[in-house]
Motif scaffolding. Sequence first.
Motif, PDB file in Angstrom:
ATOM      1  N   LEU A 158      47.048  67.649  41.703  1.00 39.73           N
ATOM      2  CA  LEU A 158      48.189  66.940  42.269  1.00 39.73           C
ATOM      3  C   LEU A 158      48.028  66.863  43.774  1.00 39.73           C
ATOM      4  CD1 LEU A 158      50.973  65.615  42.133  1.00 39.73           C
ATOM      5  CD2 LEU A 158      51.974  67.926  42.270  1.00 39.73           C
ATOM      6  N   TYR A 159      47.913  65.664  44.281  1.00 39.73           N
ATOM      7  CA  TYR A 159      47.827  65.421  45.720  1.00 39.73           C
ATOM      8  C   TYR A 159      49.259  65.277  46.222  1.00 39.73           C
ATOM      9  CZ  TYR A 159      42.877  64.896  44.935  1.00 39.73           C
ATOM     10  OH  TYR A 159      41.563  65.146  44.588  1.00 39.73           O
ATOM     11  N   TYR A 160      49.682  66.246  47.017  1.00 37.48           N
ATOM     12  CA  TYR A 160      51.120  66.495  47.197  1.00 37.48           C
ATOM     13  C   TYR A 160      51.422  66.933  48.622  1.00 37.48           C
ATOM     14  CZ  TYR A 160      55.210  69.710  46.839  1.00 37.48           C
ATOM     15  OH  TYR A 160      56.369  70.396  47.035  1.00 37.48           O
ATOM     16  N   TRP A 161      52.607  66.552  49.065  1.00 38.85           N
ATOM     17  CA  TRP A 161      53.246  67.115  50.246  1.00 38.85           C
ATOM     18  C   TRP A 161      54.727  67.192  49.917  1.00 38.85           C
ATOM     19  CZ3 TRP A 161      50.911  69.868  53.601  1.00 38.85           C
ATOM     20  CH2 TRP A 161      51.451  70.147  54.860  1.00 38.85           C
ATOM     21  N   VAL A 196      45.984  58.465  39.126  1.00 40.21           N
ATOM     22  CA  VAL A 196      47.256  57.739  39.060  1.00 40.21           C
ATOM     23  C   VAL A 196      47.934  57.844  40.416  1.00 40.21           C
ATOM     24  CG1 VAL A 196      49.416  57.412  37.788  1.00 40.21           C
ATOM     25  CG2 VAL A 196      47.479  58.544  36.663  1.00 40.21           C
ATOM     26  N   PHE A 197      48.371  56.707  40.961  1.00 34.57           N
ATOM     27  CA  PHE A 197      49.189  56.750  42.179  1.00 34.57           C
ATOM     28  C   PHE A 197      50.512  56.041  41.923  1.00 34.57           C
ATOM     29  CE2 PHE A 197      47.083  52.670  42.728  1.00 34.57           C
ATOM     30  CZ  PHE A 197      47.968  51.882  43.449  1.00 34.57           C
ATOM     31  N   GLU A 198      51.464  56.235  42.833  1.00 32.75           N
ATOM     32  CA  GLU A 198      52.862  55.809  42.746  1.00 32.75           C
ATOM     33  C   GLU A 198      53.659  56.800  41.895  1.00 32.75           C
ATOM     34  OE1 GLU A 198      54.888  53.577  44.209  1.00 32.75           O
ATOM     35  OE2 GLU A 198      53.233  52.969  45.509  1.00 32.75           O
ATOM     36  N   ASN A 224      59.437  62.215  47.249  1.00 34.06           N
ATOM     37  CA  ASN A 224      58.545  61.642  46.239  1.00 34.06           C
ATOM     38  C   ASN A 224      57.577  62.685  45.691  1.00 34.06           C
ATOM     39  OD1 ASN A 224      59.630  59.064  46.257  1.00 34.06           O
ATOM     40  ND2 ASN A 224      58.318  58.371  47.926  1.00 34.06           N
ATOM     41  N   GLY A 225      57.160  63.616  46.511  1.00 32.45           N
ATOM     42  CA  GLY A 225      56.330  64.705  46.016  1.00 32.45           C
ATOM     43  C   GLY A 225      57.080  65.606  45.053  1.00 32.45           C
ATOM     44  N   PRO A 240      45.200  53.891  47.055  1.00 32.96           N
ATOM     45  CA  PRO A 240      44.820  52.892  48.051  1.00 32.96           C
ATOM     46  C   PRO A 240      45.933  52.478  48.999  1.00 32.96           C
ATOM     47  CG  PRO A 240      44.955  51.926  45.846  1.00 32.96           C
ATOM     48  CD  PRO A 240      45.036  53.408  45.676  1.00 32.96           C
ATOM     49  N   ASN A 241      47.177  52.776  48.658  1.00 33.57           N
ATOM     50  CA  ASN A 241      48.297  52.458  49.551  1.00 33.57           C
ATOM     51  C   ASN A 241      48.558  53.575  50.557  1.00 33.57           C
ATOM     52  OD1 ASN A 241      50.412  50.695  50.381  1.00 33.57           O
ATOM     53  ND2 ASN A 241      51.898  51.899  49.247  1.00 33.57           N
ATOM     54  N   ASN A 242      47.647  54.541  50.655  1.00 34.08           N
ATOM     55  CA  ASN A 242      47.745  55.704  51.551  1.00 34.08           C
ATOM     56  C   ASN A 242      49.103  56.408  51.491  1.00 34.08           C
ATOM     57  OD1 ASN A 242      47.846  53.149  53.734  1.00 34.08           O
ATOM     58  ND2 ASN A 242      49.385  54.696  54.195  1.00 34.08           N
ATOM     59  N   LYS A 243      49.619  56.553  50.277  1.00 35.41           N
ATOM     60  CA  LYS A 243      50.863  57.293  50.074  1.00 35.41           C
ATOM     61  C   LYS A 243      50.639  58.375  49.036  1.00 35.41           C
ATOM     62  CE  LYS A 243      53.363  54.504  52.684  1.00 35.41           C
ATOM     63  NZ  LYS A 243      53.969  54.950  53.955  1.00 35.41           N
ATOM     64  N   MET A 244      51.289  59.514  49.254  1.00 29.33           N
ATOM     65  CA  MET A 244      51.310  60.539  48.235  1.00 29.33           C
ATOM     66  C   MET A 244      52.679  60.480  47.560  1.00 29.33           C
ATOM     67  SD  MET A 244      53.580  62.588  49.858  1.00 29.33           S
ATOM     68  CE  MET A 244      53.721  63.672  48.473  1.00 29.33           C
TER      69      MET A 244
END
Length: 229
Positions: free
Chosen positions: A4-7, A69-71, A11-12, A48-52
């Motif tokens: 999990l790529y998280y902060w 998976v992103f978003e 949304n995290g 690719p949208n540079n968002k976590m």
Amino acid sequence: MIDLYYWPTPNGHKVTLLLEELGLPYQIKPVNIGAGDQFKPEFLAISPNNKMPALVDHQPADGGAPQSVFESGEILLYLAEKTGRFLPADSRGRVAVLEWLFWQMAGLGPMSGQMGHFNVYAPEQIPYAIERYNNEVRRLHGVMDKRLADSAYLGGAEYSIADMASYPWIGAYDKLPVDFAAFPHLKRWHEAIAARPATQRAYALRQQVNPDAGKPLSDAERKHLFGQR
């Protein structure tokens, strides 16, 4: 295992709420958005949208190669479908949950984020913007309160990914407390979710991952968060 790529942002928190409820094994890969980690090539390869948040599932249901998976909304949907939990199997129940999931993604999250930006982070006070987003978020709280007057949870009688998507955006900013006195059904719902052991475990990650949470932003952090084009 899930990476999990998280902060620890609203949304995290959505994703850790679900992972803790599911009991799936996962490891956190911190993405320090104040330091610009979201722009590193290895992260952009999966988001690719540079968002976590984003995740990589090393044991996808199809048994194939790792699935990225992103978003945040799609991550919730992906995990719910993978496990068969927190998303009804019947078509009408599924529609109800997905309606409120998409409502959060399109409305509550973005509008609350703009309210927070103009009230808390903007370098100058812009009265029109503050009033605009304060009013819209209050309207959305009213929409939730009306729904929750007739339903235990947003999607119906059972706790679901729709609730996990919305919960972190209620009272996301310490300086902007929710007027729960005006929205008693929202208050009941919020307290019920806050009391869940999985919620408490998910939010305990905040200090573990970012001990500096809540401190004023530096100029460099502001540039990474708000100055990109």
